[in-house]
Enzyme design. Structure first.
Site, PDB file in Angstrom:
ATOM      1  N   GLU A  46       9.664  36.138  62.262  1.00 36.75           N
ATOM      2  CA  GLU A  46       8.886  36.315  63.504  1.00 36.75           C
ATOM      3  C   GLU A  46       7.814  37.402  63.290  1.00 36.75           C
ATOM      4  O   GLU A  46       8.092  38.422  62.651  1.00 36.75           O
ATOM      5  CB  GLU A  46       9.850  36.761  64.611  1.00 36.75           C
ATOM      6  N   LYS A 123       7.623  30.893  71.610  1.00 37.34           N
ATOM      7  CA  LYS A 123       8.927  31.464  72.008  1.00 37.34           C
ATOM      8  C   LYS A 123       9.177  31.340  73.514  1.00 37.34           C
ATOM      9  O   LYS A 123       8.355  31.785  74.324  1.00 37.34           O
ATOM     10  CB  LYS A 123       8.964  32.931  71.584  1.00 37.34           C
ATOM     11  N   CYS A 168      13.748  34.330  67.134  1.00 39.80           N
ATOM     12  CA  CYS A 168      14.546  35.523  67.413  1.00 39.80           C
ATOM     13  C   CYS A 168      15.508  35.358  68.589  1.00 39.80           C
ATOM     14  O   CYS A 168      16.539  34.732  68.459  1.00 39.80           O
ATOM     15  CB  CYS A 168      13.645  36.744  67.598  1.00 39.80           C
TER      16      CYS A 168
HETATM   17  N1  CDT Z   1      12.409  39.935  68.773  1.00 37.43           N
HETATM   18  C1  CDT Z   1      13.476  39.702  69.554  1.00 37.43           C
HETATM   19  O1  CDT Z   1      13.533  38.726  70.271  1.00 37.43           O
HETATM   20  N2  CDT Z   1      14.448  40.621  69.474  1.00 37.43           N
HETATM   21  C2  CDT Z   1      15.589  40.561  70.337  1.00 37.43           C
HETATM   22  C3  CDT Z   1      16.011  41.933  70.693  1.00 37.43           C
HETATM   23  C4  CDT Z   1      16.717  41.922  71.960  1.00 37.43           C
HETATM   24  S1  CDT Z   1      16.885  43.492  72.649  1.00 37.43           S
HETATM   25  C5  CDT Z   1      15.660  43.554  73.831  1.00 37.43           C
HETATM   26  C6  CDT Z   1      16.768  39.818  69.724  1.00 37.43           C
HETATM   27  O2  CDT Z   1      17.366  39.009  70.437  1.00 37.43           O
HETATM   28  O3  CDT Z   1      17.145  40.071  68.585  1.00 37.43           O
END
Ligand code: CDT
Length: 309
Positions: A46, A123, A168
């Site tokens: 990402e 996303k 993600c």
């Molecule tokens: N980039 C991303 O989506 N990171 C999230 C962090 C969540 S905490 C706000 C993840 O689900 O890994």
């Protein structure tokens, strides 16, 4: 057998001052190694071209827009496209997309070995918050800088199979995989930037976060009988640590290859798309076993509705 020789290209940290050109040079090094390893499909994480900028609170939209790509390829990313085509290699990577009509998305693309974009995903599950949050140890402003994706969870035919992407936080939601599973997906690729510590809960550290990351990816693979390639941006970005944990998971939900570092690292595995067939015809033969009449809450209700007290 329908073999895809996958290279999951984990990226180590990208500092805020690092230029796109410098990052692309690192990506090309991984691409050359992937070629030497016999890969025909390389997957980067990402927001692969920059540091994870949503940790920074910005009020000036022109500053925000410096983190976004208006064109793909651009002068900075053209060398990546050129090298992929020279190697006859398909690739996928995430980037911040600014559309011609001014929309901002957290996007991934899948580019085939001729340089054509065969898949695009924006996303859907944006984590974090819109305003500066004093209750957190650090900020996660994806809801400030991006709009939720408007493409759904498309799948597409390439490399003799059916492919899809997510990004993600999407990996934590079973609906992500099931919507693609219902379109016959055989390989899901995804990239992530996951902070090593929960910003609300300091005692939830990297061990538990890595466990959650693998848990959801393995479950998504098994429950939809699909390969999943899950690729991290890892390591310490200007004092903000991100977990590693890049894995390739087979349609039985087993990890078949994994990263061992928080640096630029290639994880390679030859994946037979025909391995998805058994699960799709038996325990997860959706047409025989799903009972959609009992699933209406999933699409009609967003939050929890408690039973009468
Ligand atoms: N980039 C991303 O989506 N990171 C999230 C962090 C969540 S905490 C706000 C993840 O689900 O890994």
């Amino acid at each position: 057998m329908r073999m895809v020789h996958v290279a999951a290209a984990q990226l180590g940290p990208i500092q805020k001052v690092e230029s796109r050109q410098a990052v692309v040079a690192r990506m090309i090094v991984l691409m050359d190694k992937a070629k030497d390893a016999g890969a025909n499909f390389i997957i980067f994480p990402e927001l692969a071209l920059t540091t994870f900028f949503p940790r920074y609170f910005m009020e000036d939209q022109s500053e925000v827009d410096t983190w976004f790509e208006k064109d793909l390829p651009s002068p900075a990313t053209q060398p990546l496209f050129d090298r992929a085509r020279d190697h006859g290699m398909a690739m996928s990577f995430g980037y911040a997309e600014l559309t011609a009509d001014g929309h901002h998305f957290n996007t991934s693309v899948h580019i085939d070995n001729s340089g054509a974009i065969v898949g695009k995903y924006r996303k859907v599950h944006l984590p974090g918050h819109v305003e500066f949050d004093t209750g957190r140890a650090f900020q996660h402003l994806e809801k400030r800088y991006f709009e939720p994706g408007d493409l759904g969870f498309p799948v597409y035919r390439t490399l003799e199979g059916i492919f899809g992407m997510c990004i993600c936080n999407d990996r934590r939601w079973p609906e992500t995989y099931r919507v693609m599973g219902l379109q016959g997906v055989e390989m899901v690729t995804l990239g992530y930037n996951t902070p090593s510590v929960n910003s609300h809960k300091g005692d939830e550290g990297p061990k538990q976060r890595l466990f959650h990351s693998s848990l959801v990816v393995q479950a998504g693979a098994y429950q939809n009988s699909t390969w999943v390639v899950s690729v991290a941006k890892a390591g310490d970005e200007d004092g903000h640590p991100l977990i590693g944990g890049t894995i390739i998971v087979n349609p039985d939900g087993e990890v078949v290859a994994e990263a061992s570092s928080e640096e630029d690292e290639l994880v390679v595995h030859s994946c037979d798309l025909d391995d998805t067939v058994f699960g799709k015809k038996t325990i997860f033969d959706f047409v025989r076993h799903r009972r959609v009449e009992h699933y209406t809450r999933i699409t009609e209700q967003v939050g929890v509705e408690l039973p009468p007290g």
